[in-house]
Write a protein that holds these residues in place. Structure first.
Motif, PDB file in Angstrom:
ATOM      1  N   SER A   1      14.200  -3.598  -7.387  1.00  0.00           N
ATOM      2  CA  SER A   1      13.180  -3.541  -6.324  1.00  0.00           C
ATOM      3  C   SER A   1      11.914  -4.297  -6.716  1.00  0.00           C
ATOM      4  O   SER A   1      10.808  -3.750  -6.757  1.00  0.00           O
ATOM      5  N   TRP A   2      12.051  -5.587  -6.988  1.00  0.00           N
ATOM      6  CA  TRP A   2      10.922  -6.391  -7.448  1.00  0.00           C
ATOM      7  C   TRP A   2       9.962  -6.719  -6.316  1.00  0.00           C
ATOM      8  O   TRP A   2      10.351  -6.832  -5.149  1.00  0.00           O
ATOM      9  N   ASN A   3       8.675  -6.948  -6.684  1.00  0.00           N
ATOM     10  CA  ASN A   3       7.684  -7.436  -5.726  1.00  0.00           C
ATOM     11  C   ASN A   3       7.604  -8.959  -5.801  1.00  0.00           C
ATOM     12  O   ASN A   3       8.373  -9.597  -6.526  1.00  0.00           O
TER      13      ASN A   3
ATOM     14  N   GLN B   1      18.831  -6.165   3.653  1.00  0.00           N
ATOM     15  CA  GLN B   1      19.643  -6.940   2.716  1.00  0.00           C
ATOM     16  C   GLN B   1      20.734  -7.710   3.453  1.00  0.00           C
ATOM     17  O   GLN B   1      20.979  -8.884   3.171  1.00  0.00           O
TER      18      GLN B   1
ATOM     19  N   GLU C   1      16.698  -0.547   4.084  1.00  0.00           N
ATOM     20  CA  GLU C   1      16.814  -1.531   3.007  1.00  0.00           C
ATOM     21  C   GLU C   1      18.161  -2.243   3.062  1.00  0.00           C
ATOM     22  O   GLU C   1      18.243  -3.462   2.895  1.00  0.00           O
TER      23      GLU C   1
ATOM     24  N   LEU D   1      15.888  -7.737  -5.249  1.00  0.00           N
ATOM     25  CA  LEU D   1      15.054  -7.147  -4.209  1.00  0.00           C
ATOM     26  C   LEU D   1      15.412  -5.692  -3.917  1.00  0.00           C
ATOM     27  O   LEU D   1      14.589  -4.936  -3.415  1.00  0.00           O
ATOM     28  N   ARG D   2      16.664  -5.312  -4.195  1.00  0.00           N
ATOM     29  CA  ARG D   2      17.093  -3.951  -3.892  1.00  0.00           C
ATOM     30  C   ARG D   2      17.080  -3.089  -5.148  1.00  0.00           C
ATOM     31  O   ARG D   2      16.831  -3.569  -6.255  1.00  0.00           O
ATOM     32  N   GLU D   3      17.332  -1.812  -4.951  1.00  0.00           N
ATOM     33  CA  GLU D   3      17.423  -0.911  -6.095  1.00  0.00           C
ATOM     34  C   GLU D   3      18.607  -1.308  -6.976  1.00  0.00           C
ATOM     35  O   GLU D   3      19.593  -1.820  -6.484  1.00  0.00           O
TER      36      GLU D   3
END
Length: 475
Positions: free
Chosen positions: A314-316, A71, A67, A309-311
């Protein structure tokens, strides 16, 4: 006030008044842009998820976390992409603004729309033919060489300023921003769903990118075949030296407007060099405030996609679209803010309200851990659009109408150039701090937003003595 608020330029347009409305072009190109922005992020993410990240990551993550590598790959892509998008308009945007002032107002708009269409076609072909991600740089370059957003929006602002009186100009320009926001909201809300219409790596995003191309093509055709340039609105009568109380800067615009020579000669006085110095000082301070504030906004907006997008978020794809759509709500709330605040506050006060709103929201964003907290931070930014729009309105009241294109494009290019630097710096800061404190960039943006209040505060502090000076010279 109902009809006048909904259409503040009514009664000032020629016979084909509907054809002078720039709103259909603004709406369609913003839908295309919101679809393109979401599609670009999701296509690039999908490309790096299939093994492309190794070619773009500067160094592996200390933990070897896939991840983190992804990124960094996305961040490095956007560093180069934003450099291309921000620097290439420097070669053409000012020339397009000059041609628009000299020959035809639609030149900068139509040429930049052609660039928008070409860049959207590039993303569509990348999805169709599975081209490498690097081809998107070429699309960004074509967009920039055609003037990019700098040429387009300065052309839109010029048409909006020409078709409105000074008293209604702040409202007229914020209406254009409102249309931009509503269109962007609709496009972003639909983007995640459109991206998932076709499953599989080879076709994913095809419907989304095709819709973006279609909207961009409509905007270009409409501007070429339908749009007409509005006739300049005649200035109000100068017989009485009444103070202009519309939308703030009380008296400053009236006494320093270069289009009002008759006021300066009411008492037989010739223009004094001392009277031009305050005007240049105001413009300079407005420029400084706009640039510092834009640094904060660009840095925050550029980092948000990576952040969500990351923790821990963490969206889709659908959540990414909804998150982008939430950013366009600010266009609506800022419009309502100008509508209300312009009745009781000066321009400088409205600008500072917007800067405080954005700075506070950016600070909250730095500590977001849950999705609902993200939307709370976004809600605090409800007046974030007011500063730049109001600064443009203020500048339009200090310059000749024949110079709108050049001055607006200079401001837009200044913002674009500083935005390029900001994007590069913020992406590098993000990569260095994402393992320690992922909200570092947002804290920096909050600081810059509050710092931008300083030059605007100087304008607010100095404008009363200038009003007194102007009144004495006119008696």
């Amino acid at each position: 006030m109902g009809p006048e608020v909904a259409c503040p330029w009514r009664g000032h347009l020629p016979h084909f008044q509907v054809r002078t409305w720039i709103e259909p072009v603004v709406a369609s190109i913003q839908v295309a842009s919101s679809l393109y922005d979401a599609g670009l992020l999701l296509v690039v993410k999908a490309s790096f998820a299939t093994g492309g990240s190794s070619n773009h990551s500067t160094s592996p993550s200390p933990r070897g976390d896939p991840e983190d590598q992804q990124q960094k790959a996305i961040s490095n892509f956007y560093i180069i992409y934003n450099l291309v998008v921000g620097l290439t308009p420097l070669l053409s945007a000012y020339g397009l603004g000059w041609l628009s002032d000299r020959y035809h107002r639609k030149i900068s708009i139509c040429v930049s729309l052609l660039g928008f269409l070409l860049s959207r076609l590039t993303l569509l072909l990348k999805v169709l033919l599975d081209w490498p991600v690097a081809v998107l740089y070429a699309g960004a370059a074509l967009n920039g060489l055609c003037g990019g957003f700098s040429a387009f929006w300065s052309g839109v602002m010029a048409l909006g300023s020409l078709g409105s009186s000074e008293g209604r100009r702040s409202l007229r320009l914020i209406v254009l921003d409102l249309v931009l926001g509503l269109a962007g909201f609709c496009g972003s809300m639909a983007s995640g769903h459109l991206f998932k219409q076709i499953t599989g790596h080879s076709g994913q995003g095809l419907v989304l990118t095709a819709c973006s191309v279609g909207c961009a093509a409509f905007a270009l055709l409409y501007s070429l075949l339908v749009l007409k340039v509005p006739e300049p609105v005649a200035k109000a009568s100068r017989k009485l030296p009444a103070v202009d109380t519309v939308s703030g800067m009380v008296g400053t615009y009236r006494t320093l407007d270069p289009d009002q020579p008759d006021k300066q000669s009411v008492g037989g006085h010739t223009p004094s060099p001392r009277r031009s110095r305050p005007k240049r000082t105001i413009i300079g301070l407005l420029f400084v405030g706009a640039i510092i504030y834009d640094l904060a906004v660009v840095g925050t907006v550029d980092m948000m996609p990576l952040f969500v997008l990351r923790e821990p978020l963490s969206w889709n794809q659908v959540q990414v679209g909804y998150g982008m759509a939430s950013g366009y709500i600010v266009f609506i709330t800022s419009f309502l803010g100008v509508l209300v605040f312009s009745r009781c506050f000066q321009d400088t006060t409205m600008i500072m309200i917007g800067m405080v709103s954005f700075g506070s929201g950016a600070l909250l964003l730095a500590f977001v851990k849950e999705t609902y907290m993200f939307y709370v931070a976004r809600a605090v930014m409800l007046f974030a659009l007011i500063p730049i729009t109001t600064i443009r309105s203020a500048m339009s009241k200090l310059i000749n109408g024949s110079s709108y294109g050049k001055v607006f494009v200079i401001l837009q290019l200044s913002l674009a150039l500083t935005g390029v630097v900001t994007s590069t710096v913020y992406n590098n800061i993000y990569q260095l701090t994402m393992d320690k404190f992922v909200g570092t960039c947002f804290v920096l943006s909050s600081f810059l937003s509050f710092l931008a209040i300083v030059p605007i505060g100087i304008v607010a502090y100095k404008q009363v003595p200038w009003l007194q000076y102007g009144d004495r010279t006119e008696k």
